[in-house]
Design a protein around this motif. Structure first.
Motif, PDB file in Angstrom:
ATOM      1  N   THR A 193      -2.980  -0.438   3.191  1.00  0.00           N
ATOM      2  CA  THR A 193      -2.243  -1.019   4.317  1.00  0.00           C
ATOM      3  C   THR A 193      -1.691   0.077   5.217  1.00  0.00           C
ATOM      4  O   THR A 193      -1.773   0.006   6.450  1.00  0.00           O
ATOM      5  N   THR A 194      -1.135   1.116   4.615  1.00  0.00           N
ATOM      6  CA  THR A 194      -0.627   2.248   5.382  1.00  0.00           C
ATOM      7  C   THR A 194      -1.746   2.926   6.156  1.00  0.00           C
ATOM      8  O   THR A 194      -1.583   3.297   7.321  1.00  0.00           O
ATOM      9  N   LEU A 195      -2.897   3.061   5.522  1.00  0.00           N
ATOM     10  CA  LEU A 195      -4.048   3.693   6.166  1.00  0.00           C
ATOM     11  C   LEU A 195      -4.507   2.903   7.380  1.00  0.00           C
ATOM     12  O   LEU A 195      -4.798   3.480   8.444  1.00  0.00           O
ATOM     13  N   VAL A 196      -4.577   1.580   7.254  1.00  0.00           N
ATOM     14  CA  VAL A 196      -5.032   0.736   8.367  1.00  0.00           C
ATOM     15  C   VAL A 196      -4.060   0.819   9.542  1.00  0.00           C
ATOM     16  O   VAL A 196      -4.473   0.977  10.701  1.00  0.00           O
ATOM     17  N   PHE A 197      -2.762   0.716   9.265  1.00  0.00           N
ATOM     18  CA  PHE A 197      -1.778   0.795  10.341  1.00  0.00           C
ATOM     19  C   PHE A 197      -1.809   2.173  11.006  1.00  0.00           C
ATOM     20  O   PHE A 197      -1.719   2.281  12.243  1.00  0.00           O
ATOM     21  N   ALA A 198      -1.923   3.228  10.195  1.00  0.00           N
ATOM     22  CA  ALA A 198      -1.926   4.590  10.747  1.00  0.00           C
ATOM     23  C   ALA A 198      -3.135   4.817  11.641  1.00  0.00           C
ATOM     24  O   ALA A 198      -2.996   5.281  12.783  1.00  0.00           O
ATOM     25  N   THR A 199      -4.325   4.497  11.141  1.00  0.00           N
ATOM     26  CA  THR A 199      -5.536   4.716  11.948  1.00  0.00           C
ATOM     27  C   THR A 199      -5.567   3.787  13.156  1.00  0.00           C
ATOM     28  O   THR A 199      -6.098   4.151  14.213  1.00  0.00           O
TER      29      THR A 199
END
Length: 300
Positions: A193-199
């Motif tokens: 989830t963090t990866l999706v929001f960050a990218t």
């Protein structure tokens, strides 16, 4: 063996591969475009990864909170700037110096982790991190003829590399803080989830910048979409590993172990490409290897 260790080693290998692919892109577009390729072409793969986890594991996405959104936004922008500086170093003839100095990130991550998250490391672990940074410094000045270490330390490339490492350290600490702030779900789903929001944030920011200031660069990215797609895939695979490892363990430990990337690079040079390496490079690799073993002993 703690799970974060093999995940970090795999992430370091993928990062090394992604950096090589980005360097090839540098000949077909500028620093901005090569930086965007990592995020813009990686975002769809990050979404697919999250959807796959939802199908096979956790039934729902954790609910973002204010702390999460602020941390992931700051981390995303810091990582954009850090990546831009790293790609910019490829334009220098001796870019290895700056790239190596960007590997001081673990030391800086330990400091930022203490300031932002209140995380501490043992004295033995911090000594191992410093030793690893010293090994990196030896590698950075190896094979530079009569250039003095002091001159290399205060070179333009070194300054850019240190700033890049600082921004990478800030982004890593922010991403760990964002992932830990999520109250629902397991480690994999919170990291994804963090990866999706960050990218996603990184893609929007860079798209807006290029539309307003550099449309020619956006056109160059579109023309090179095939190799850029590979950069995005490899990049997001490595990022998934980093985000998961940093959710499991302190950033300083994860990024220090990630220095094994340089050991991979020189092992490939010797055993695959049959290249000769300088004595200082070998000493630097041995120091990094010893520091990693010491770090693992302190962390486990």
């Amino acid at each position: 063996m703690p799970l974060w260790i093999p995940i970090t080693i795999a992430a370091a290998f993928l990062q090394n591969l992604r950096s090589g692919l980005q360097r090839q892109l540098k000949g077909r577009m500028g620093s901005t475009g090569a930086t965007f390729a990592r995020f813009g072409f990686g975002f769809p793969f990050a979404v697919l990864y999250l959807l796959a986890l939802l199908v096979v594991g956790d039934p729902s996405i954790p609910t973002p909170n204010a702390t999460f959104l602020v941390a992931v936004a700051v981390g995303g922008v810091a990582q954009i700037l850090a990546t831009f500086l790293l790609v910019y170093l490829f334009a220098f003839r001796n870019f290895m110096v700056g790239t190596a100095y960007s590997k001081t990130e673990p030391v800086q991550a330990a400091i930022f982790g203490l300031i932002l998250l209140g995380e501490t490391v043992t004295w033995l672990a911090f000594a191992a991190i410093l030793a690893g940074a010293f090994g990196v410094a030896l590698i950075s000045v190896a094979g530079r003829g009569n250039v003095r270490i002091g001159k290399a330390l205060f070179s333009r490339e070194a300054g850019i590399g240190v700033l890049s490492g600082a921004l990478f350290g800030i982004s890593a600490v922010c991403f760990r803080g964002a992932s830990l702030s999520l109250e629902d779900g397991g480690v994999l789903i919170r990291a994804a989830t963090t990866l999706v929001f960050a990218t996603g944030i990184q893609t929007l920011v860079m798209l807006a910048w290029m539309l307003l200031r550099d449309r020619a660069e956006l056109a160059a990215v579109a023309r090179a979409w095939r190799p850029a797609l590979l950069v995005g895939l490899v990049g997001v695979a490595g990022s998934a590993g980093w985000f998961t490892a940093m959710t499991l363990e302190k950033v300083a430990y994860v990024r220090a172990l990630g220095q094994i990337e340089l050991v991979f690079t020189f092992a490939s040079s010797v055993f695959w490409f049959r290249e000769k390496i300088a004595r200082l490079e070998l000493v630097g690799c041995l120091i990094i290897g010893a520091s990693i073993l010491t770090l693992l002993g302190a962390a486990t």
